[in-house]
Design an enzyme around this catalytic site. Structure first.
Site, PDB file in Angstrom:
ATOM      1  N   LYS A 113       0.837  -1.195   0.000  1.00  0.00           N
ATOM      2  CA  LYS A 113       0.000   0.000   0.000  1.00  0.00           C
ATOM      3  C   LYS A 113       0.871   1.243   0.000  1.00  0.00           C
ATOM      4  CE  LYS A 113      -2.266   1.518   3.721  1.00  0.00           C
ATOM      5  NZ  LYS A 113      -1.815   2.937   3.806  1.00  0.00           N
ATOM      6  N   GLU A 182      -9.494   7.338   3.882  1.00  0.00           N
ATOM      7  CA  GLU A 182      -9.425   7.543   5.327  1.00  0.00           C
ATOM      8  C   GLU A 182      -9.864   8.947   5.699  1.00  0.00           C
ATOM      9  OE1 GLU A 182      -6.361   7.088   9.137  1.00  0.00           O
ATOM     10  OE2 GLU A 182      -5.665   6.608   7.119  1.00  0.00           O
TER      11      GLU A 182
END
Length: 277
Positions: A113, A182
């Protein structure tokens, strides 16, 4: 057999909600994997949740690799994703390729990621070209807290929403197989999720993402004094641990532990000879 990237994409195509959990060690990985969670993310939040730093920036590649390898050893079925730490991919593409490759080769992860939008799209394209699956990450990007001014919800304005959408499209076009959103305002997360073909995985981004990720410490209450709006406590393990350790200490101090049942004996004849030693 482990969950594969094509299986994650197929889950999203079918409209099946994708569950992901961030975990950092062998024991937790075993428990999470036994529940059938398809994705375990070894996040750079290892830095603060396991190593005691204030943020994610201090964690190193060696730290991440050690814990990622433990998670891989503790799991059999989950797709394990290694979070590339600060300055492991930003300097140049050669660093990014080398460090991402270490997650696969040394730790045994199946993907990595990266944080960032259009600025890392070229790097994502390179990694995917070398056979390294990539998950993107937009919104609140902890490695950039000094730039965005702390833990702030992103996408509160139309201008911010446009930037996030353009970054998300760039990440998808670069070849990422999924995208973490997020601390993104829920309507913006829905907009992005509707526009993209790849699945979005939300954390503090509302209910409209294709999946959700939570940190194991948060849902278990392993840090009892820390509470976040975006998470839900499913257990109070931290308080249970406190009570257990306090009870153990009390038993030791009072002489109640260990008892006969927790001790090992000798044959009576051998024990009788001890006095002659």
């Amino acid at each position: 057999m482990r969950t594969s990237v094509p299986q994650i994409l197929e889950m999203a195509r079918r409209g099946e909600r994708i569950t992901a959990i961030t975990a950092y060690d062998y024991a937790m990985a075993r428990l999470v994997d036994s529940c059938g969670v398809p994705i375990i993310l070894v996040g750079d939040s290892l830095s603060n949740n396991m190593l005691g730093y204030e943020g994610t920036i201090p964690v190193t590649m060696d730290d991440m690799l050690r814990h990622a390898a433990a998670v891989v050893r503790g799991s059999e079925h989950a797709l394990v994703i290694g979070d590339m730490p600060f300055m492991s991919y930003q300097a140049d593409e050669a660093d990014a390729i080398r460090n991402a490759g270490r997650f696969l080769k040394e730790a045994g992860c199946q993907a990595v990621k990266l944080e960032g939008g259009r600025t890392v799209a070229g790097t994502i394209r390179k990694l995917v070209g070398f056979g390294i699956p990539v998950m993107g990450h937009l919104g609140l990007t902890p490695q950039s807290l000094n730039t965005i001014g702390g833990y702030r919800v992103q996408g509160r304005t139309v201008k911010q929403a446009r930037i996030l959408l353009e970054d998300a499209v760039a990440i998808e076009e670069a070849g990422a197989f999924s995208l973490v959103l997020e601390y993104v305002a829920a309507p913006v997360a829905k907009l992005i999720s509707d526009r993209l073909q790849i699945p979005t995985i939300g954390i503090g981004a509302g209910p409209h993402c294709d999946g959700q990720v939570q940190i194991i410490h948060d849902i278990l209450g392993l840090a009892p004094d820390i509470h976040f709006k975006h998470t839900r406590r499913y257990a109070e393990i931290g308080e249970a641990i406190r009570q257990a350790v306090a009870a153990y200490k009390d038993d030791v101090v009072a002489g109640g532990f260990p008892a006969a049942g927790e001790s090992f004996a000798m044959k009576p004849e051998d024990e009788a000879e001890l006095a002659s030693l």
